[in-house]
Design a protein around this motif. Structure first.
Motif, PDB file in Angstrom:
ATOM      1  N   PRO A  30       0.804  -1.239   0.158  1.00  0.00           N
ATOM      2  CA  PRO A  30       0.051  -0.101  -0.081  1.00  0.00           C
ATOM      3  C   PRO A  30       0.859   1.365  -0.040  1.00  0.00           C
ATOM      4  O   PRO A  30       2.082   1.401   0.666  1.00  0.00           O
ATOM      5  CB  PRO A  30      -0.773  -0.131   1.457  1.00  0.00           C
ATOM      6  CG  PRO A  30       0.055  -1.095   2.278  1.00  0.00           C
ATOM      7  CD  PRO A  30       0.892  -1.774   1.330  1.00  0.00           C
ATOM      8  N   SER A  81       0.121   5.671  -0.141  1.00  0.00           N
ATOM      9  CA  SER A  81      -0.639   6.762   0.006  1.00  0.00           C
ATOM     10  C   SER A  81      -0.310   7.726  -1.374  1.00  0.00           C
ATOM     11  O   SER A  81      -1.294   7.712  -2.240  1.00  0.00           O
ATOM     12  CB  SER A  81      -0.469   7.709   1.157  1.00  0.00           C
ATOM     13  OG  SER A  81      -1.175   6.821   2.164  1.00  0.00           O
ATOM     14  N   ARG A  82       0.607   8.398  -1.091  1.00  0.00           N
ATOM     15  CA  ARG A  82       1.018   9.260  -2.528  1.00  0.00           C
ATOM     16  C   ARG A  82       2.361   8.639  -3.125  1.00  0.00           C
ATOM     17  O   ARG A  82       2.848   9.137  -4.021  1.00  0.00           O
ATOM     18  CB  ARG A  82       1.082  10.702  -2.161  1.00  0.00           C
ATOM     19  CG  ARG A  82      -0.401  11.387  -2.212  1.00  0.00           C
ATOM     20  CD  ARG A  82      -0.454  12.809  -1.972  1.00  0.00           C
ATOM     21  NE  ARG A  82       0.478  13.460  -2.823  1.00  0.00           N
ATOM     22  CZ  ARG A  82       0.417  13.845  -4.162  1.00  0.00           C
ATOM     23  NH1 ARG A  82      -0.670  13.539  -4.745  1.00  0.00           N
ATOM     24  NH2 ARG A  82       1.304  14.502  -4.804  1.00  0.00           N
ATOM     25  N   GLY A  83       2.979   7.840  -2.217  1.00  0.00           N
ATOM     26  CA  GLY A  83       4.117   7.280  -2.677  1.00  0.00           C
ATOM     27  C   GLY A  83       5.346   8.037  -2.952  1.00  0.00           C
ATOM     28  O   GLY A  83       6.326   8.015  -3.846  1.00  0.00           O
ATOM     29  N   LYS A  84       5.405   9.317  -2.058  1.00  0.00           N
ATOM     30  CA  LYS A  84       6.645  10.173  -2.265  1.00  0.00           C
ATOM     31  C   LYS A  84       7.721   9.895  -1.104  1.00  0.00           C
ATOM     32  O   LYS A  84       8.277  11.114  -0.859  1.00  0.00           O
ATOM     33  CB  LYS A  84       6.010  11.564  -2.220  1.00  0.00           C
ATOM     34  CG  LYS A  84       5.080  11.636  -3.300  1.00  0.00           C
ATOM     35  CD  LYS A  84       5.632  11.896  -4.681  1.00  0.00           C
ATOM     36  CE  LYS A  84       4.181  12.415  -5.574  1.00  0.00           C
ATOM     37  NZ  LYS A  84       4.687  12.094  -6.899  1.00  0.00           N
ATOM     38  N   ASN A  85       7.719   8.879  -0.520  1.00  0.00           N
ATOM     39  CA  ASN A  85       8.623   8.615   0.540  1.00  0.00           C
ATOM     40  C   ASN A  85      10.009   8.447  -0.101  1.00  0.00           C
ATOM     41  O   ASN A  85      10.816   7.483   0.363  1.00  0.00           O
ATOM     42  CB  ASN A  85       8.087   7.372   1.379  1.00  0.00           C
ATOM     43  CG  ASN A  85       8.697   7.151   2.816  1.00  0.00           C
ATOM     44  OD1 ASN A  85       8.944   8.169   3.167  1.00  0.00           O
ATOM     45  ND2 ASN A  85       8.670   6.052   3.031  1.00  0.00           N
ATOM     46  N   LEU A 112      -3.168   4.380  -3.075  1.00  0.00           N
ATOM     47  CA  LEU A 112      -4.553   5.007  -2.632  1.00  0.00           C
ATOM     48  C   LEU A 112      -4.666   6.179  -2.890  1.00  0.00           C
ATOM     49  O   LEU A 112      -5.511   7.056  -2.086  1.00  0.00           O
ATOM     50  CB  LEU A 112      -4.369   4.528  -1.115  1.00  0.00           C
ATOM     51  CG  LEU A 112      -4.386   3.135  -0.464  1.00  0.00           C
ATOM     52  CD1 LEU A 112      -4.008   2.996   0.775  1.00  0.00           C
ATOM     53  CD2 LEU A 112      -5.428   2.364  -1.252  1.00  0.00           C
ATOM     54  N   SER A 138       1.645  12.768   1.543  1.00  0.00           N
ATOM     55  CA  SER A 138       0.385  12.777   1.957  1.00  0.00           C
ATOM     56  C   SER A 138       0.497  12.744   3.396  1.00  0.00           C
ATOM     57  O   SER A 138       1.466  12.318   4.069  1.00  0.00           O
ATOM     58  CB  SER A 138      -0.634  11.648   1.658  1.00  0.00           C
ATOM     59  OG  SER A 138       0.211  10.293   2.163  1.00  0.00           O
ATOM     60  N   LEU A 187       2.360   7.560   8.793  1.00  0.00           N
ATOM     61  CA  LEU A 187       2.611   6.130   9.188  1.00  0.00           C
ATOM     62  C   LEU A 187       3.718   5.832   8.754  1.00  0.00           C
ATOM     63  O   LEU A 187       4.331   4.724   9.218  1.00  0.00           O
ATOM     64  CB  LEU A 187       1.595   5.286   7.988  1.00  0.00           C
ATOM     65  CG  LEU A 187       0.108   5.301   7.978  1.00  0.00           C
ATOM     66  CD1 LEU A 187      -0.366   4.553   6.952  1.00  0.00           C
ATOM     67  CD2 LEU A 187      -0.402   4.667   9.458  1.00  0.00           C
ATOM     68  N   VAL A 196      -4.444   1.522   5.761  1.00  0.00           N
ATOM     69  CA  VAL A 196      -5.190   2.630   6.654  1.00  0.00           C
ATOM     70  C   VAL A 196      -5.816   3.442   5.475  1.00  0.00           C
ATOM     71  O   VAL A 196      -5.373   3.871   4.370  1.00  0.00           O
ATOM     72  CB  VAL A 196      -4.173   3.637   7.495  1.00  0.00           C
ATOM     73  CG1 VAL A 196      -4.957   4.699   7.785  1.00  0.00           C
ATOM     74  CG2 VAL A 196      -3.349   2.852   8.388  1.00  0.00           C
ATOM     75  N   LYS A 229       8.082  -5.414   5.098  1.00  0.00           N
ATOM     76  CA  LYS A 229       8.066  -4.098   5.658  1.00  0.00           C
ATOM     77  C   LYS A 229       8.727  -4.066   6.895  1.00  0.00           C
ATOM     78  O   LYS A 229       8.012  -4.949   7.971  1.00  0.00           O
ATOM     79  CB  LYS A 229       6.762  -3.535   5.650  1.00  0.00           C
ATOM     80  CG  LYS A 229       6.490  -2.262   6.155  1.00  0.00           C
ATOM     81  CD  LYS A 229       6.714  -1.210   5.406  1.00  0.00           C
ATOM     82  CE  LYS A 229       6.478   0.082   5.988  1.00  0.00           C
ATOM     83  NZ  LYS A 229       5.213   0.772   6.163  1.00  0.00           N
TER      84      LYS A 229
HETATM   85  P1  ADP Z   1       3.497   9.691   1.047  1.00  0.00           P
HETATM   86  O1  ADP Z   1       1.941   9.603   0.770  1.00  0.00           O
HETATM   87  O2  ADP Z   1       3.783  10.699   2.245  1.00  0.00           O
HETATM   88  O3  ADP Z   1       4.422   9.843  -0.044  1.00  0.00           O
HETATM   89  P2  ADP Z   1       3.817   6.877   1.099  1.00  0.00           P
HETATM   90  O4  ADP Z   1       2.726   6.712   0.248  1.00  0.00           O
HETATM   91  O5  ADP Z   1       5.296   6.790   0.210  1.00  0.00           O
HETATM   92  O6  ADP Z   1       3.724   8.352   1.746  1.00  0.00           O
HETATM   93  O7  ADP Z   1       4.119   5.976   2.239  1.00  0.00           O
HETATM   94  C1  ADP Z   1       5.099   5.991   3.397  1.00  0.00           C
HETATM   95  C2  ADP Z   1       5.129   4.409   4.018  1.00  0.00           C
HETATM   96  O8  ADP Z   1       4.043   4.120   4.581  1.00  0.00           O
HETATM   97  C3  ADP Z   1       5.504   3.433   2.794  1.00  0.00           C
HETATM   98  O9  ADP Z   1       6.334   2.438   3.693  1.00  0.00           O
HETATM   99  C4  ADP Z   1       4.041   2.994   2.831  1.00  0.00           C
HETATM  100  O10 ADP Z   1       4.241   1.428   2.347  1.00  0.00           O
HETATM  101  C5  ADP Z   1       3.267   3.187   4.091  1.00  0.00           C
HETATM  102  N1  ADP Z   1       1.838   3.556   3.943  1.00  0.00           N
HETATM  103  C6  ADP Z   1       1.481   4.368   3.203  1.00  0.00           C
HETATM  104  N2  ADP Z   1       0.046   4.723   2.996  1.00  0.00           N
HETATM  105  C7  ADP Z   1      -0.262   3.668   3.706  1.00  0.00           C
HETATM  106  C8  ADP Z   1      -1.599   3.152   4.117  1.00  0.00           C
HETATM  107  N3  ADP Z   1      -2.643   3.922   3.790  1.00  0.00           N
HETATM  108  N4  ADP Z   1      -1.730   2.103   4.709  1.00  0.00           N
HETATM  109  C9  ADP Z   1      -0.930   1.305   5.251  1.00  0.00           C
HETATM  110  N5  ADP Z   1       0.460   1.479   4.977  1.00  0.00           N
HETATM  111  C10 ADP Z   1       0.594   2.952   4.134  1.00  0.00           C
END
Ligand code: ADP
Length: 519
Positions: A81, A83-87, A105, A153, A159, A224, A505
């Motif tokens: 999973p 959220s925005r995948g910008k980690n 998501l 996000s 998270l 989440v 993870k």
């Molecule tokens: P951002 O949206 O800030 O870029 P990421 O999507 O890259 O954050 O997610 C950061 C970390 O949290 C990743 O390891 C991801 O797998 C986990 N993660 C992100 N969103 C969720 C979620 N909705 N439920 C569970 N784990 C999540």
């Protein structure tokens, strides 16, 4: 582009699963072309293919997430999973296990706001910019806390225990209530949300019995789909200081002066002490100053500092609230520096009615710190090394010297900061690199491992790490033959018997994929 599959699954089994996912979300939301897959690679990774996904699927609701999770169990397809995948620096949108399907998501963008209490209930796709726009549009008297690169996000950042700069900067501690899809597809709500229609879901964290929110943070126990988050009431004033220090060894006394103010609650946000490169890397690039490999010599560092008038270290802090209080706090803070030699100490003052300070201190989303990835030129990137230290000047200085010597040994430019928590220091070091410099890229892995090893010898563990090093770091948490990791994996297997959710993870592997663990 090559196709990647998880261990034990054939291409035709994966295709069947993707077709089943498409029946839930619609064909256009199963993303499996080469270009799609490329989008979900970690472009900052040393080896992007190590975490390449098979495809992505983008549901729109918790019900769709639940349906996909049930299918993933049926087809034994691992999901990752985001959220925005910008980690970036920690893995971006990529999965730990190659060939997983990214569960994107980012289409889920609903915001509910309780204006009386200053709490938001947000879905995973809500970016910091989205929530900021919502607050502006509705003229809500609340400030967000945003991370330095605010393009991610609210949910994903909290998270992964991301931090911001206001008094609400420890984001994960401001979570209040979640909606979660469990690894077998059941939807649960935590805390007061376990009561249907409770008006206190975002007001009281614990509910009745065990409190679960932190169980879903940095774990692979659930997805989440909604998260409650507290926001800071817009303050009457924001006062503070920008201080520059001339010598690397000043770090020890700075921490011993500011640490007690944190413990006493006088300084309520986490002041961050950053080295000259943290400031310079967003103002200039290395190629303007030096064209040889290896760490920058002192003479060049001095010249850069002089041009931009920056200290070896800089410290920023802010106080929020009624002017009577912030003025009093400023006096106490300034008094603590009496008799200390600083390069410069600049006051910052903002009051209601002034134009907004467009900075993370004021909870305004920003992205300019990302500029540091271009420090070396070429295709830039970085990986974060972030051990947790006790709040003690001598120990912090020792850790700095150890780290600095390693940077020099491996020919890298030191980029470090020390954020002062209430009882601890988070020592964030960025390893900046140029992916087009083959020699440099060959050094990154050995360098990173040396850093983890050095910290481990002192009992300092990382608070967060890149996908490549999750097993390495999990192994450093080794009390009683890694009893905590064994507990985490017992819980994992109980909640996720098919091992489909984010295997690996935080070093937590389900039995199905336990052979994938490496060190
Ligand atoms: P951002 O949206 O800030 O870029 P990421 O999507 O890259 O954050 O997610 C950061 C970390 O949290 C990743 O390891 C991801 O797998 C986990 N993660 C992100 N969103 C969720 C979620 N909705 N439920 C569970 N784990 C999540």
């Amino acid at each position: 582009m090559q196709r990647y599959l998880p261990p034990g699954l054939t291409a035709s089994e994966m295709d069947r699963a993707l077709r089943a996912f498409a029946a839930v979300v619609g064909d256009e939301w199963v993303l499996a072309t080469d270009t799609d897959r490329d989008t979900y690679l970690d472009h900052f990774a040393v080896d992007e293919s190590a975490h390449a996904p098979a495809a992505a699927v983008a549901p729109f609701s918790a019900e769709e997430v639940s349906a996909i999770v049930k299918l993933a169990n049926e087809f034994k397809v691992p999901l990752w999973p985001i959220s925005r995948g910008k980690n970036f620096g920690y893995g971006g949108a990529s999965p730990r296990l190659r060939g997983s399907v990214v569960l994107d998501l980012s289409r889920m963008k609903k915001i509910e706001f309780d204006i009386e209490n200053g709490t938001a209930l947000v879905e995973p796709g809500v970016g910091f910019y989205d929530l900021y726009d919502y607050i502006q549009e509705h003229k809500l008297p609340f400030w967000m806390s945003v991370p330095g690169n605010s393009w991610g996000s609210v949910v994903g950042n909290a998270l992964d225990r991301g931090v911001g700069y206001t008094t609400y900067g420890d984001h994960t501690s401001r979570i209040c209530g979640m909606e979660v899809v469990l690894p077998e597809g059941e939807i649960v709500r935590t805390g007061m949300g376990a009561m249907s229609n409770a008006p206190t879901w975002q007001a009281y964290r614990y509910g009745f019995g065990p409190a679960w929110d932190q169980m879903f943070v940095q774990s692979n126990y659930g997805i989440v789909t909604k998260m409650g988050m507290w926001l800071m009431p817009a303050p009457e004033s924001m006062l503070g200081f920008e201080i520059e220090f001339d010598k690397a060894d000043d770090l020890e006394w700075i921490i011993d002066v500011v640490g007690p103010l944190r413990r006493e609650g006088i300084v309520q946000q986490a002041p961050s002490i950053g080295n000259w490169l943290r400031a310079a890397a967003v103002l200039t690039s290395r190629t303007e100053w030096y064209d040889k490999p290896g760490a920058l010599p002192e003479s060049v560092i001095d010249a850069i500092r002089k041009r931009f008038n920056i200290g070896w270290w800089g410290l920023s802090t802010r106080f929020y609230g009624p002017l009577d209080i912030t003025e009093a706090t400023s006096k106490v803070f300034e008094r603590a520096f009496n008799g200390r030699s600083v390069m410069s100490m600049k006051r910052v003052r903002w009051e209601q009615g002034d134009p907004p300070e467009l900075s993370a201190w004021a909870g305004v989303p920003i992205t300019f710190p990302l500029q540091n990835a271009s420090w070396h030129g070429g295709r830039g990137g970085h990986v974060g090394f972030s051990p947790v230290l006790p709040m003690n000047g001598r120990r912090a200085l020792e850790q700095f010297h150890r780290t600095y010597d390693r940077y020099n040994e491996f020919g890298m430019d030191y980029h470090g900061s020390f954020a002062l928590g209430e009882r601890h220091i988070t020592n964030v070091n960025q390893v900046l690199f140029n992916k087009d410099d083959k020699d440099m890229m060959k050094r990154v892995d050995g360098f990173f491992r040396a850093l983890v090893n050095d910290a481990n010898e002192k009992g300092y563990g990382e608070y967060r790490t890149h996908l490549d090093y999750m097993d390495l770091v999990a192994n450093t948490y080794d009390f009683n033959d890694k009893a905590l990791l064994r507990l985490n994996e017992r819980v994992k297997n109980a909640l996720d018997p098919n091992g489909i959710l984010a295997p690996g993870k935080s070093g937590i592997w389900p039995t199905r994929y336990s052979g994938e663990r490496h060190s």
